[in-house]
Design a protein around this motif. Structure first.
Motif, PDB file in Angstrom:
ATOM      1  N   GLY A  22       0.796  -1.215   0.000  1.00 59.91           N
ATOM      2  CA  GLY A  22       0.000   0.000   0.000  1.00 59.91           C
ATOM      3  C   GLY A  22       0.828   1.264   0.000  1.00 59.91           C
ATOM      4  N   ASN A 218      -0.585 -27.461 -11.559  1.00 60.18           N
ATOM      5  CA  ASN A 218       0.414 -27.482 -10.487  1.00 60.18           C
ATOM      6  C   ASN A 218       1.788 -27.074 -10.997  1.00 60.18           C
ATOM      7  OD1 ASN A 218       1.590 -27.867  -7.997  1.00 60.18           O
ATOM      8  ND2 ASN A 218       1.866 -30.078  -8.283  1.00 60.18           N
ATOM      9  N   PHE A 233       3.552  -9.279 -10.678  1.00 58.66           N
ATOM     10  CA  PHE A 233       2.366  -8.514 -11.045  1.00 58.66           C
ATOM     11  C   PHE A 233       1.062  -9.105 -10.534  1.00 58.66           C
ATOM     12  CE2 PHE A 233       5.611  -7.418 -14.135  1.00 58.66           C
ATOM     13  CZ  PHE A 233       5.647  -6.048 -13.927  1.00 58.66           C
ATOM     14  N   PHE A 235       1.179 -11.055  -7.428  1.00 58.96           N
ATOM     15  CA  PHE A 235       1.353 -11.012  -5.974  1.00 58.96           C
ATOM     16  C   PHE A 235       1.994  -9.710  -5.523  1.00 58.96           C
ATOM     17  CE2 PHE A 235       2.280 -15.778  -6.719  1.00 58.96           C
ATOM     18  CZ  PHE A 235       0.951 -16.005  -7.000  1.00 58.96           C
ATOM     19  N   TRP A 236       2.508  -8.936  -6.460  1.00 64.12           N
ATOM     20  CA  TRP A 236       3.172  -7.666  -6.165  1.00 64.12           C
ATOM     21  C   TRP A 236       4.295  -7.830  -5.168  1.00 64.12           C
ATOM     22  CZ3 TRP A 236       3.191  -3.975  -9.405  1.00 64.12           C
ATOM     23  CH2 TRP A 236       2.124  -3.914 -10.314  1.00 64.12           C
TER      24      TRP A 236
ATOM     25  N   ARG B  73      -8.778 -12.475 -12.544  1.00 64.73           N
ATOM     26  CA  ARG B  73      -7.405 -12.349 -12.114  1.00 64.73           C
ATOM     27  C   ARG B  73      -6.660 -11.318 -12.958  1.00 64.73           C
ATOM     28  NH1 ARG B  73      -5.551 -18.324 -11.150  1.00 64.73           N
ATOM     29  NH2 ARG B  73      -7.649 -18.363 -10.348  1.00 64.73           N
ATOM     30  N   THR B  77      -4.917  -7.748 -11.920  1.00 63.51           N
ATOM     31  CA  THR B  77      -3.538  -7.431 -12.308  1.00 63.51           C
ATOM     32  C   THR B  77      -3.486  -6.105 -13.038  1.00 63.51           C
ATOM     33  OG1 THR B  77      -3.039  -9.772 -12.516  1.00 63.51           O
ATOM     34  CG2 THR B  77      -1.551  -8.263 -13.613  1.00 63.51           C
ATOM     35  N   LEU B  80      -4.237  -3.153 -10.660  1.00 68.24           N
ATOM     36  CA  LEU B  80      -3.140  -2.843  -9.738  1.00 68.24           C
ATOM     37  C   LEU B  80      -1.926  -2.305 -10.490  1.00 68.24           C
ATOM     38  CD1 LEU B  80      -3.243  -5.664  -7.036  1.00 68.24           C
ATOM     39  CD2 LEU B  80      -4.010  -3.309  -6.878  1.00 68.24           C
ATOM     40  N   THR B  81      -1.692  -2.832 -11.684  1.00 69.18           N
ATOM     41  CA  THR B  81      -0.584  -2.312 -12.484  1.00 69.18           C
ATOM     42  C   THR B  81      -0.843  -0.853 -12.822  1.00 69.18           C
ATOM     43  OG1 THR B  81      -0.420  -4.507 -13.449  1.00 69.18           O
ATOM     44  CG2 THR B  81       0.881  -2.787 -14.476  1.00 69.18           C
ATOM     45  N   ASP B 104      -4.956  -3.863   1.488  1.00 73.77           N
ATOM     46  CA  ASP B 104      -3.524  -3.896   1.796  1.00 73.77           C
ATOM     47  C   ASP B 104      -2.723  -3.039   0.824  1.00 73.77           C
ATOM     48  OD1 ASP B 104      -4.040  -5.591   3.864  1.00 73.77           O
ATOM     49  OD2 ASP B 104      -3.533  -7.426   2.781  1.00 73.77           O
ATOM     50  N   GLU B 105      -3.175  -2.991  -0.423  1.00 77.75           N
ATOM     51  CA  GLU B 105      -2.469  -2.189  -1.417  1.00 77.75           C
ATOM     52  C   GLU B 105      -2.868  -0.720  -1.326  1.00 77.75           C
ATOM     53  OE1 GLU B 105      -0.079  -2.934  -3.342  1.00 77.75           O
ATOM     54  OE2 GLU B 105      -0.044  -5.124  -3.414  1.00 77.75           O
ATOM     55  N   GLU B 389      -3.360 -11.292   0.871  1.00 76.11           N
ATOM     56  CA  GLU B 389      -2.597 -11.879  -0.241  1.00 76.11           C
ATOM     57  C   GLU B 389      -3.380 -13.045  -0.853  1.00 76.11           C
ATOM     58  OE1 GLU B 389       1.377 -11.753  -0.573  1.00 76.11           O
ATOM     59  OE2 GLU B 389       1.764 -10.471   1.160  1.00 76.11           O
ATOM     60  N   GLN B 391      -4.472 -13.846  -3.749  1.00 78.20           N
ATOM     61  CA  GLN B 391      -4.036 -14.481  -4.995  1.00 78.20           C
ATOM     62  C   GLN B 391      -2.997 -15.555  -4.713  1.00 78.20           C
ATOM     63  OE1 GLN B 391      -4.103 -12.874  -8.597  1.00 78.20           O
ATOM     64  NE2 GLN B 391      -6.110 -12.247  -7.931  1.00 78.20           N
ATOM     65  N   ARG B 392      -2.102 -15.236  -3.785  1.00 81.68           N
ATOM     66  CA  ARG B 392      -1.021 -16.132  -3.467  1.00 81.68           C
ATOM     67  C   ARG B 392      -1.523 -17.352  -2.702  1.00 81.68           C
ATOM     68  NH1 ARG B 392       4.502 -13.374  -1.412  1.00 81.68           N
ATOM     69  NH2 ARG B 392       5.694 -14.306  -3.087  1.00 81.68           N
ATOM     70  N   LYS B 395      -3.477 -19.549  -4.930  1.00 88.04           N
ATOM     71  CA  LYS B 395      -2.610 -20.287  -5.859  1.00 88.04           C
ATOM     72  C   LYS B 395      -2.023 -21.529  -5.173  1.00 88.04           C
ATOM     73  CE  LYS B 395       1.664 -20.192  -8.547  1.00 88.04           C
ATOM     74  NZ  LYS B 395       1.327 -21.190  -9.563  1.00 88.04           N
ATOM     75  N   ASP B 399      -2.700 -25.131  -6.720  1.00 86.60           N
ATOM     76  CA  ASP B 399      -1.610 -26.056  -7.067  1.00 86.60           C
ATOM     77  C   ASP B 399      -1.816 -27.410  -6.389  1.00 86.60           C
ATOM     78  OD1 ASP B 399      -0.465 -24.108  -8.580  1.00 86.60           O
ATOM     79  OD2 ASP B 399       1.170 -23.647  -7.208  1.00 86.60           O
ATOM     80  N   ARG B 424       3.030 -19.481   5.809  1.00 85.77           N
ATOM     81  CA  ARG B 424       4.208 -18.641   5.590  1.00 85.77           C
ATOM     82  C   ARG B 424       3.799 -17.267   5.034  1.00 85.77           C
ATOM     83  NH1 ARG B 424       7.547 -16.996   1.950  1.00 85.77           N
ATOM     84  NH2 ARG B 424       6.390 -17.865   0.218  1.00 85.77           N
TER      85      ARG B 424
END
Lengths: 270, 431
Positions: A22, A218, A233, A235-236, B73, B77, B80-81, B104-105, B389, B391-392, B395, B399, B424
């Motif tokens: 942010g 995967n 881009f 996860f920034w 998605r 992107t 945010l870009t 958060d952004e 987070e 997206q992370r 993912k 996966d 994590r």
């Protein structure tokens, strides 16, 4: 300076930071991004994928390009049409190409499946299986690149003085011998040029992944550049993205040293 | 004398000039850029562009530029870009679950900061189930627009051929498995021409898996979006069921099942049952050449589906005038009448109860009762997986699901890894 060295240096610096959320200032984390890189399973997977990708696409596209160039240079009937059809993949936008291939690979009713079904085989989920997805992506890249490289080979073949071919014929050399002993050695500088391009392409090719697999399943078909895109881009996490970019730079640097430093001395026929 | 004749002309001129000035002042339009994604089949861009055009006709002082930006998605992107580049859109439809990421952004502004408290009552007009992913910390960050739940579509003709009652969909996992076995058509050499059931595992794998997890009695995250429960026994069991459909019982295609082509597989009679968003309802209605049914997802320990889909967000960088105009646009897009029409055009759940009371919607449901399935399922629905987070974290789960359906990892191994990865990532958000 501004376009080549500044971004590289900046990337190097960024790799020691954790991206601030942010608009907050990035936090200095020292080597943590590098430490994470070593334990990042996805990174090792995409690296391996990329090496497989490179070691398949580079020789295959070069061999195919050379073969096609010999064919269209041989003066067969309909060669204009042949040249066009070999070159078409190159001029199509990759995203459009990938969409066409997506149809080839579609399970159940895609082109490949229809052919296989006709022959009595059961279905394969080409893009949805970890064992096949990467090779499907490789096939598209080879198909796309070969036509482009063919143009360079064609140009090189046409530079060879016809007298050499005539001399070979007088000597009673077969067509195969002519190619092996005369044509291929003479186009070695072109091969070096193509090799450099093919190597760059192998690490740069990414657009078709967006359409075909999004790097899945995967991460089975994900490549280094695609992973960099995701990290930076989606996860920034720009710090880690920079770290990954440095790895990519390292690879390209090594490849160019090898090619220009070692191979260049050997390719020029003197 | 001469002066007197000139004067009125001068006055007229001055007046005209004044008029011109004031009219340009009036015509000073607020221009808004509006990013939107398309996640389902059908001519969605045309519908959206049509809606913004009628908005501009009714509100000539506001200009909206709708920008189609890919799937969800990609739209995030892109937004945010653009934000990092200094020119974010003013308003965008993004996943409701992107809320934490956007906060958060520091990308978006809550509606409470644009409107005075007494004007915030309108958020009560929307279904509370959809507001779960739209509010946090006492603030409203998103207004529901193209919201959905997952529903089950089945091919009635295939049911008849398999000796099943075309009007009775499977109500439980066991029944769905039984039905799917009967619906899977194989020839003598084992080549399958029709699968029993397809649950997509690309695109939004985590979302469909979450439905299975909910039905198995577990929610995948805490409301604060700082903890996930991917490797709890109930989650592992849910993934095992999904894997077994293809690998053990062979009633579903092996490998990943593509989100985007699943509706097509259904139209082509390659699968007799499919799970997908209700947002595909109109697409299916227009393209299925056979009689089909739509039902709630089958239950295991309980019935259920996550909610899903997109909300309107307003970006922080907008000026006060632009923010006001954006709210006006958002409210206009989600009035009862418009929500009803949008629901009819797409199949998305009209996001507010009073939309279902409009004559338009009542008539539609009368002729096409399946339009109400997703709404009725809302009472069993749970907030979609949403964390910091997002997206992370999703993912990591995607996966894991893909590894499991590919058989490269067992469900337990895959989910243990996803859990560790998510922990994590979320470490820095835990207090």
């Amino acid at each position: 300076m501004a376009f080549t060295h500044y971004p590289a240096v900046n990337t190097f610096i960024s790799s020691f930071f954790l991206a601030g959320k942010g608009g907050a200032a990035p936090e200095f984390v020292g080597l943590e991004n590098y430490r994470f890189l070593l334990e990042d399973k996805i990174f090792w997977k995409v690296l391996k994928n990329n090496l497989v990708f490179a070691s398949c696409t580079i020789p295959l596209s070069i061999a195919l390009a050379m073969t096609m160039a010999f064919l269209v240079n041989a003066g067969l009937p309909g060669q204009a049409w042949l040249r066009l059809s070999y070159f078409v993949p190159t001029v199509l936008p990759m995203i459009a190409v990938a969409n066409i291939w997506l149809f080839f690979y579609t399970p159940e009713y895609g082109l490949l499946e229809q052919v296989r079904r006709f022959l009595g085989f059961s279905g394969v989920n080409w893009l949805g299986s970890e064992s096949t997805a990467l090779y499907c992506v490789i096939a598209v890249a080879v198909w796309k690149d070969a036509g482009f490289f063919m143009i360079f080979y064609l140009a090189a073949l046409q530079q060879i003085p016809p007298s050499l071919g005539e001399a070979a014929m007088v000597e009673g050399a077969s067509r195969f011998t002519y190619y092996r002993r005369v044509a291929i050695p003479l186009i070695m500088p072109t091969t070096l040029f193509v090799l450099v391009n093919a190597t760059i392409n192998a690490f740069r090719m990414v657009d078709h992944l967006f359409v075909l697999t999004q790097g899945g399943p995967n991460n089975a078909s994900s490549l280094l550049l695609y992973y960099i895109y995701e990290v930076s881009f989606k996860f920034w996490d720009t710090g880690y993205g920079a770290t990954l970019t440095l790895v990519l730079l390292l690879f390209l640097g090594l490849a160019s040293i090898l090619q220009f430093g070692v191979l260049e001395k050997k390719v020029h026929y003197r | 004398m001469l002066k007197q004749t000139v004067k009125p002309q001068f006055l007229v001129l001055a007046f005209a000039l004044l008029l011109l000035l004031s009219s340009t002042a009036l015509a000073e339009k607020v221009s808004l850029t509006f990013y939107f994604p398309v996640a389902v089949g059908g001519p969605i861009t045309k519908v959206i562009e049509g809606m913004t055009e009628s908005f501009m006709k009714e509100n000539p002082d506001i200009k909206i530029t709708p920008v189609y930006a890919g799937i969800y998605r990609e739209t995030l992107t892109k937004a945010l870009t653009a934000l990092k580049g200094g020119e974010p859109p003013h308003v965008a439809v993004l996943l409701s679950t992107d809320m934490y990421t956007l906060i958060d952004e520091d990308a978006v502004v809550p509606y409470d900061e644009i409107l005075p408290a007494q004007e915030m009552g309108f958020v009560k007009d929307y279904y509370p189930g959809f507001m779960q992913n739209s509010q946090t910390g006492g603030k409203t960050w998103g207004i529901p627009f193209q919201r959905s739940t997952i529903v089950m579509y089945w091919n009635k003709e295939a049911f008849k051929e398999a000796g099943l009652d075309p009007n009775t969909p499977p109500k439980t996992w066991t029944e769905m498995l039984d039905f799917a076995k009967k619906l899977t058509k194989k020839d003598a050499s084992g080549v399958v021409s029709q699968w029993g059931v397809a649950i997509p595992t690309t695109g939004y794998a985590y979302w469909l898996f979450q439905a299975l997890a909910i039905e198995n009695g577990i929610e995948l995250m805490n409301p604060a979006g700082t903890e996930v429960y991917f490797n709890k026994p109930a989650s592992v069991e849910a993934l095992q069921f999904l894997v077994d459909l293809s690998r053990k019982y062979e009633v579903s295609p092996k490998g990943t099942i593509d989100w985007a082509t699943t509706p097509k597989d259904f139209f082509e009679r390659k699968t007799a049952i499919m799970w997908t968003t209700t947002g595909n309802l109109t697409n299916v209605r227009n393209n299925a050449k056979f009689d089909f049914g739509v039902g709630m997802l089958p239950a295991n320990k309980r019935p259920g589906s996550p909610t899903g889909g997109g909300n309107f967000y307003i970006f922080k960088k907008a000026t006060p005038a632009e923010r006001k105009a954006a709210v006006q646009f958002v409210k206009w897009m989600t009035t009862a009448e418009r929500a009803a029409q949008w629901g009819i055009d797409t199949g998305y759940v009209a996001v507010r109860p009073d939309a279902w009371e409009t004559k338009l919607m009542k008539d539609y449901v009368q002729t096409f009762p399946y339009a109400a399935v997703a709404r009725d399922q809302l009472q069993h629905a749970v907030a979609e997986l949403s964390t910091h987070e997002n997206q992370r974290v999703t993912k990591a789960l995607d996966d894991a699901i893909q590894a499991a359906v590919n058989g490269t990892k067992t469900p337990a191994e895959a989910l243990n890894e996803a859990q560790a990865e998510a922990e994590r990532i979320l470490r820095r958000y835990k207090r």
